[in-house]
Enzyme design. Structure first.
Site, PDB file in Angstrom:
ATOM      1  N   ARG A  38     147.027 -10.365 102.720  1.00 25.04           N
ATOM      2  CA  ARG A  38     147.051  -9.442 101.578  1.00 25.04           C
ATOM      3  C   ARG A  38     148.038  -8.285 101.736  1.00 25.04           C
ATOM      4  O   ARG A  38     148.185  -7.450 100.832  1.00 25.04           O
ATOM      5  CB  ARG A  38     145.650  -8.923 101.278  1.00 25.04           C
ATOM      6  N   HIS A 450     112.381  19.134 112.606  1.00 25.52           N
ATOM      7  CA  HIS A 450     111.896  19.725 111.360  1.00 25.52           C
ATOM      8  C   HIS A 450     112.866  20.797 110.894  1.00 25.52           C
ATOM      9  O   HIS A 450     113.335  21.568 111.719  1.00 25.52           O
ATOM     10  CB  HIS A 450     110.519  20.353 111.612  1.00 25.52           C
TER      11      HIS A 450
HETATM   12  P1  FAD Z   1     136.899 -10.280 104.171  1.00 26.89           P
HETATM   13  O1  FAD Z   1     136.711  -8.818 104.289  1.00 26.89           O
HETATM   14  O2  FAD Z   1     136.837 -10.889 102.833  1.00 26.89           O
HETATM   15  O3  FAD Z   1     138.289 -10.571 104.866  1.00 26.89           O
HETATM   16  C1  FAD Z   1     138.902 -11.829 104.862  1.00 26.89           C
HETATM   17  C2  FAD Z   1     140.388 -11.631 104.865  1.00 26.89           C
HETATM   18  O4  FAD Z   1     141.005 -12.884 105.102  1.00 26.89           O
HETATM   19  C3  FAD Z   1     140.957 -11.136 103.539  1.00 26.89           C
HETATM   20  O5  FAD Z   1     141.658  -9.934 103.722  1.00 26.89           O
HETATM   21  C4  FAD Z   1     141.880 -12.253 103.072  1.00 26.89           C
HETATM   22  O6  FAD Z   1     143.057 -11.776 102.445  1.00 26.89           O
HETATM   23  C5  FAD Z   1     142.199 -12.948 104.364  1.00 26.89           C
HETATM   24  N1  FAD Z   1     142.547 -14.372 104.231  1.00 26.89           N
HETATM   25  C6  FAD Z   1     141.870 -15.332 103.552  1.00 26.89           C
HETATM   26  N2  FAD Z   1     142.454 -16.527 103.698  1.00 26.89           N
HETATM   27  C7  FAD Z   1     143.536 -16.316 104.488  1.00 26.89           C
HETATM   28  C8  FAD Z   1     144.533 -17.161 105.008  1.00 26.89           C
HETATM   29  N3  FAD Z   1     144.548 -18.477 104.770  1.00 26.89           N
HETATM   30  N4  FAD Z   1     145.497 -16.619 105.782  1.00 26.89           N
HETATM   31  C9  FAD Z   1     145.493 -15.279 106.048  1.00 26.89           C
HETATM   32  N5  FAD Z   1     144.572 -14.438 105.597  1.00 26.89           N
HETATM   33  C10 FAD Z   1     143.601 -14.951 104.831  1.00 26.89           C
HETATM   34  N6  FAD Z   1     129.400  -4.684 102.842  1.00 26.89           N
HETATM   35  C11 FAD Z   1     128.744  -3.713 103.504  1.00 26.89           C
HETATM   36  O7  FAD Z   1     128.260  -3.952 104.607  1.00 26.89           O
HETATM   37  N7  FAD Z   1     128.620  -2.447 102.974  1.00 26.89           N
HETATM   38  C12 FAD Z   1     129.126  -2.144 101.759  1.00 26.89           C
HETATM   39  O8  FAD Z   1     129.000  -1.002 101.318  1.00 26.89           O
HETATM   40  C13 FAD Z   1     129.795  -3.155 101.033  1.00 26.89           C
HETATM   41  N8  FAD Z   1     130.322  -2.883  99.829  1.00 26.89           N
HETATM   42  C14 FAD Z   1     130.986  -3.864  99.145  1.00 26.89           C
HETATM   43  C15 FAD Z   1     131.481  -3.572  97.898  1.00 26.89           C
HETATM   44  C16 FAD Z   1     132.148  -4.539  97.176  1.00 26.89           C
HETATM   45  C17 FAD Z   1     132.692  -4.206  95.823  1.00 26.89           C
HETATM   46  C18 FAD Z   1     132.344  -5.837  97.736  1.00 26.89           C
HETATM   47  C19 FAD Z   1     133.092  -6.901  96.987  1.00 26.89           C
HETATM   48  C20 FAD Z   1     131.847  -6.136  98.995  1.00 26.89           C
HETATM   49  C21 FAD Z   1     131.147  -5.156  99.696  1.00 26.89           C
HETATM   50  N9  FAD Z   1     130.606  -5.418 100.964  1.00 26.89           N
HETATM   51  C22 FAD Z   1     129.921  -4.439 101.625  1.00 26.89           C
HETATM   52  C23 FAD Z   1     130.748  -6.733 101.619  1.00 26.89           C
HETATM   53  C24 FAD Z   1     131.902  -6.708 102.648  1.00 26.89           C
HETATM   54  O9  FAD Z   1     133.081  -6.325 101.990  1.00 26.89           O
HETATM   55  C25 FAD Z   1     132.069  -8.078 103.290  1.00 26.89           C
HETATM   56  O10 FAD Z   1     130.847  -8.504 103.845  1.00 26.89           O
HETATM   57  C26 FAD Z   1     133.119  -8.028 104.396  1.00 26.89           C
HETATM   58  O11 FAD Z   1     134.350  -7.624 103.897  1.00 26.89           O
HETATM   59  C27 FAD Z   1     133.240  -9.387 105.066  1.00 26.89           C
HETATM   60  O12 FAD Z   1     134.247  -9.368 106.030  1.00 26.89           O
HETATM   61  P2  FAD Z   1     135.085 -10.677 106.399  1.00 26.89           P
HETATM   62  O13 FAD Z   1     136.047 -10.243 107.438  1.00 26.89           O
HETATM   63  O14 FAD Z   1     134.176 -11.798 106.691  1.00 26.89           O
HETATM   64  O15 FAD Z   1     135.842 -11.076 105.068  1.00 26.89           O
END
Ligand code: FAD
Ligand code: NAD
Length: 471
Positions: A38, A450
């Site tokens: 991204r 407290h």
């Molecule tokens: P992601 O954060 O989705 O990261 C995956 C990354 O992989 C992305 O940047 C993507 O671009 C990249 N990617 C995908 N495919 C490829 C590829 N083939 N090659 C290279 N890069 C790739 N969770 C909380 O705990 N607290 C919160 O307050 C909270 N608020 C949220 C609010 C919103 C609006 C949303 C949508 C989610 C929220 N979440 C929250 C959930 C949290 O964002 C996710 O659980 C977390 O981001 C998961 O992390 P991840 O690394 O598994 O995936």
């Protein structure tokens, strides 16, 4: 493609799971790289999720409080105006600072940041379509898939992120919509409903189930949350399903009907937010080239050590099992590296807190009452209202309560559920208690400062094993 470079550990995806894991791998002395497409690190959470949504929640709350909640505190305020552009700018600055911070941590821990989209060529090679043009083949002994999730689409309602939006559009609207309809009363739906209702939109939340809050929220808490959010102006249509939508006119029209059949209605609004859950994201990953399959929910299947059927290819975060939460992803990022390094790691899936950052906040850890009932577990319940807590009274923030569930025989804590100001901070104590297998008596006998809101936590524990003092 240029000549392949070789790593010990390669993460695909630089979200919370991937970036945290990559830093940990660097700290463990592995030659490490992380591929992210991204153009910024931090994934959904830092770029379009946790961080920007909390910035808007915090500042919209402040705005709403200045408008409606200062007089009784002895503060007369004059001309209050919303500057939405500046509110968005503050959000963007928080995001930029944090994502740049992760880049700095990569450098500090000698992690190579590869900007591009990764796709498997074979079991040890990932081809990267580079953001700056061209391709590179990366070879690694261990490859960890951390590609996250995407918003689940609503069939027949095309997302344009202007009139029909996901959470990504909801954190970037250029003006306050006169009316906003939210499909799905889960965490995203309620957090975004809060932001836009506070800024002046007429918000209606349509939820298929008979309760708001999404999976895991205790029914008593959900009921109280609905009551409080209702007072803030959010309208709820529970037990209601959207059957179709038409965004072609000036406004978006949604046809809704009672979930169990019956009354039809048309809801009209300037903007519709689709917030019916998120699904694992594996598009373009070339899984077909390595023969790894997805389950019926599009999740990558793994064992206890996050291994796919190809043992050196592992999976963490939203793209696999468990709650889609940033802190769960983070724990897994660390654990997966520990498994590679020394054969064991630690994530306690029974003690992962959930927080909804509305006002008041809702937070919980462990099991809720419905789950215990369904499992036939014998339990005790104790609770304490913030109306009886001195700090909450002083702060004029008395909405909500703390609820404890403990084993009827052993008193071991099974779940803690809080609705109230600062519930998200307070749940850390419940999580620690659960992690250490504490009883409600252990918490009740622990001295709490407290006057603090945390005293309500202690008194709820007291009421579980004997009796509260102040209620
Ligand atoms: P992601 O954060 O989705 O990261 C995956 C990354 O992989 C992305 O940047 C993507 O671009 C990249 N990617 C995908 N495919 C490829 C590829 N083939 N090659 C290279 N890069 C790739 N969770 C909380 O705990 N607290 C919160 O307050 C909270 N608020 C949220 C609010 C919103 C609006 C949303 C949508 C989610 C929220 N979440 C929250 C959930 C949290 O964002 C996710 O659980 C977390 O981001 C998961 O992390 P991840 O690394 O598994 O995936
Ligand atoms: P969710 O699963 O929490 O809630 C979705 C809601 O939509 C449920 O209540 C469900 O019953 C309802 N629903 C589903 N289909 C529907 C339909 N056709 N019509 C009406 N209602 C329908 O999902 P979400 O709110 O989209 O959040 C996605 C993920 O992001 C969750 O896993 C959540 O934990 C995570 N997230 C966490 C936070 C946080 O921790 N503060 C914030 C935002 C998102």
């Amino acid at each position: 493609a240029s000549e392949a470079s070789e790593y010990d550990v390669l993460f695909i995806g630089g979200g919370v799971a991937g970036y945290v894991g990559a830093i940990k791998a660097g700290q463990e002395g592995f030659k490490t790289a992380c591929i992210e497409k991204r153009g910024a690190l931090g994934g959904t959470c830092l770029n379009v999720g946790c961080i920007p949504s909390k910035s808007l929640l915090n500042n919209s709350h402040l705005y709403h409080q200045i408008l409606h909640d200062t007089k009784k505190r002895g503060i007369d305020v004059g001309d209050v105006k919303l500057n939405l552009r500046q509110m968005m700018k503050a959000k963007e600055e928080s995001v930029a600072g944090l994502t740049k911070g992760v880049e700095f941590l990569f450098k500090k821990n000698k992690v190579d940041y590869i900007k591009g989209t990764g796709s498997f060529v074979d079991e040890h090679t990932v081809r990267v379509n580079l953001v700056d043009g061209g391709e590179a083949d990366i070879k690694a002994k261990n490859i960890i898939i951390a590609t996250g999730s995407e918003s689940t689409p609503f069939p027949g309602l095309e997302i344009d992120e202007k009139k029909v939006i996901t959470s990504t559009g909801a954190i970037a609207l250029e003006e306050v919509p006169k009316r906003l309809t939210v499909i799905g009363g889960g965490i995203i739906g309620l957090e975004m409903a809060s932001v836009w209702a506070r800024l002046g939109s007429q918000v209606t939340v349509v939820e298929f189930l008979g309760q708001i809050g999404g999976p895991g929220m205790d029914a008593d808490v959900a009921k109280q949350a609905q009551k409080i959010l209702g007072k803030q102006g959010i309208k709820f249509k529970l037990n209601t399903k959207v059957t179709s939508g038409d965004p072609s006119g000036e406004t978006v029209k949604l046809e809704v009907e009672a979930a169990k059949g019956g009354k039809n209605e048309t809801l009209e609004s300037e903007v519709v937010l689709v917030a019916i859950g998120r699904r694992p994201y594996t598009d373009g990953l070339g899984l077909e080239n390595i023969g790894i399959e997805l389950d019926d929910k599009k999740r990558l299947v793994i064992d206890q050590e996050y291994r796919t059927k190809i043992p050196h290819i592992r999976v963490v975060g939203d793209v696999t099992f468990g709650p889609m939460l940033a802190h769960k992803a983070e724990e897994e990022g660390v654990a997966v590296v520990e498994y590679i390094k020394k054969g064991f790691g630690h994530v306690n899936y029974g003690a992962i807190p959930s927080v909804m950052y509305t006002h008041p906040e809702v937070a919980w850890v462990g099991q809720n009452e419905q789950e215990l009932k369904a499992a036939g577990v014998k339990y005790k319940v104790g609770s304490f209202p913030f109306t009886a807590n001195s700090r909450a009274k002083t702060n004029l923030e008395t909405d909500g309560f703390v609820k404890f569930l403990s084993d009827a025989e052993t008193d071991r804590i099974l779940g803690v559920h809080i609705i109230g100001a600062n519930a998200g901070e307070m749940i850390a104590e419940g999580t620690l208690a659960l992690e250490y297998g504490a009883s409600s008596e252990d918490v009740a006998r622990t001295c709490h400062a407290h006057p603090t809101l945390a005293e309500a936590f202690k008194e709820a524990a007291m009421s579980t094993y004997s009796q509260a003092i102040h209620y």
